[in-house]
Design an enzyme around this catalytic site. Sequence first.
Site, PDB file in Angstrom:
ATOM      1  N   CYS A  91       0.673  -1.278   0.036  1.00 37.87           N
ATOM      2  CA  CYS A  91      -0.042   0.024  -0.054  1.00 37.87           C
ATOM      3  C   CYS A  91       0.844   1.293  -0.044  1.00 37.87           C
ATOM      4  CB  CYS A  91      -0.851  -0.140   1.308  1.00 37.87           C
ATOM      5  SG  CYS A  91      -1.976   1.494   1.204  1.00 37.87           S
ATOM      6  N   GLU A 133      -9.142  -0.474  -2.710  1.00 37.91           N
ATOM      7  CA  GLU A 133      -9.315   1.062  -2.910  1.00 37.91           C
ATOM      8  C   GLU A 133     -10.447   1.248  -2.096  1.00 37.91           C
ATOM      9  OE1 GLU A 133      -6.736   2.562  -3.370  1.00 37.91           O
ATOM     10  OE2 GLU A 133      -5.891   1.305  -4.757  1.00 37.91           O
TER      11      GLU A 133
HETATM   12  C1  UDB Z   1      -0.058  -0.050  -5.405  1.00 37.24           C
HETATM   13  N1  UDB Z   1       1.141  -1.560  -6.888  1.00 37.24           N
HETATM   14  O1  UDB Z   1      -0.125   0.713  -6.009  1.00 37.24           O
HETATM   15  F1  UDB Z   1       0.249  -7.223  -9.496  1.00 37.24           F
HETATM   16  F2  UDB Z   1       2.515  -4.793 -12.580  1.00 37.24           F
HETATM   17  C2  UDB Z   1       0.860  -1.252  -5.260  1.00 37.24           C
HETATM   18  C3  UDB Z   1       2.098  -0.703  -4.363  1.00 37.24           C
HETATM   19  C4  UDB Z   1       1.555  -0.279  -3.104  1.00 37.24           C
HETATM   20  C5  UDB Z   1       3.250  -1.787  -4.334  1.00 37.24           C
HETATM   21  C6  UDB Z   1       2.699   0.515  -5.103  1.00 37.24           C
HETATM   22  C7  UDB Z   1       0.925  -2.956  -7.100  1.00 37.24           C
HETATM   23  O2  UDB Z   1       0.668  -3.684  -6.603  1.00 37.24           O
HETATM   24  N2  UDB Z   1       1.393  -2.886  -8.585  1.00 37.24           N
HETATM   25  C8  UDB Z   1       1.515  -3.944  -9.467  1.00 37.24           C
HETATM   26  C9  UDB Z   1       0.601  -5.353  -9.166  1.00 37.24           C
HETATM   27  C10 UDB Z   1       0.844  -6.170  -9.852  1.00 37.24           C
HETATM   28  C11 UDB Z   1       1.406  -6.000 -11.079  1.00 37.24           C
HETATM   29  C12 UDB Z   1       1.839  -4.974 -11.536  1.00 37.24           C
HETATM   30  C13 UDB Z   1       1.951  -4.088 -10.536  1.00 37.24           C
HETATM   31  N3  UDB Z   1      -1.285  -0.124  -4.594  1.00 37.24           N
HETATM   32  C14 UDB Z   1      -2.140   0.919  -4.579  1.00 37.24           C
HETATM   33  C15 UDB Z   1      -2.436   1.357  -3.055  1.00 37.24           C
HETATM   34  O3  UDB Z   1      -1.775   1.247  -2.186  1.00 37.24           O
HETATM   35  N4  UDB Z   1      -3.708   1.879  -3.032  1.00 37.24           N
HETATM   36  O4  UDB Z   1      -4.249   2.206  -2.153  1.00 37.24           O
HETATM   37  C16 UDB Z   1      -1.509  -1.403  -3.652  1.00 37.24           C
HETATM   38  C17 UDB Z   1      -2.825  -2.374  -4.158  1.00 37.24           C
HETATM   39  C18 UDB Z   1      -2.704  -2.468  -5.677  1.00 37.24           C
HETATM   40  C19 UDB Z   1      -3.286  -3.735  -5.797  1.00 37.24           C
HETATM   41  C20 UDB Z   1      -3.258  -4.667  -4.612  1.00 37.24           C
HETATM   42  C21 UDB Z   1      -2.634  -3.506  -3.707  1.00 37.24           C
HETATM   43 ZN    ZN Z   2      -3.719   1.264  -0.276  1.00 43.20          ZN
END
Ligand code: UDB
Ligand code: ZN
Length: 185
Positions: A110, A154
Amino acid sequence: MILMKDIVREGHPALRKKAEPVSFPLSNEERKLGEDLLEYVKNSQEPDLAEKYSLRPGIGLAAPQVNASVQMFALHIPEDNGKTISFIAVNPKIVSHSVEKTYLTSGEGCLSVDRNIEGYVPRYARITVKAYDLDGNEFKKRLKGLPAIAFQHELDHLNGIMFFDHISKDSPFQAIPDAVPFERA
Ligand code: UDB
Ligand code: ZN
């Protein structure tokens, strides 16, 4: 623009509040917030901008993560087929879901959590969702795979729920019944 300093971290009360629904028409500030959330995830995936502004690359960001307790989030997810799923969701909800579950085999992280927390986070494999765009138009989408996982992550933020709340304390890697694992590329 939203920077990492604007993203609240684990322990901040905004992450544990239930976000308020938004009423239409949006105020200028509400509209700007939605646009800024989407701008963050887009910018953070551009290597040059991410480096210039020290942005952690993300695929989704919810309003409570920037200390705004309203029901709004943005997703921007490039897919294997070359398409990108990209939208802002206002007052989002899941209208139906599969019995089948899924989970990221590598676990979730996250943007509001600065440590690695291991374990499987059960999610519905397929969901049908409804939400509004910034102009107040309702839309409906069917999501599976990573977009479905990210939408549920989210949506949890809008309800004060963190991904690790779903991880089994005593056996974090316990098999999840009826689940098909999702391997990140
Ligand atoms: C993310 N990204 O953006 F399976 F190509 C996460 C972070 C916290 C690791 C940056 C992510 O899971 N990227 C990802 C996953 C894959 C393949 C790929 C890229 N978040 C967003 C966030 O914290 N929102 O509040 C975490 C969520 C995204 C999906 C599950 C966790
Ligand atoms: Zn998050």
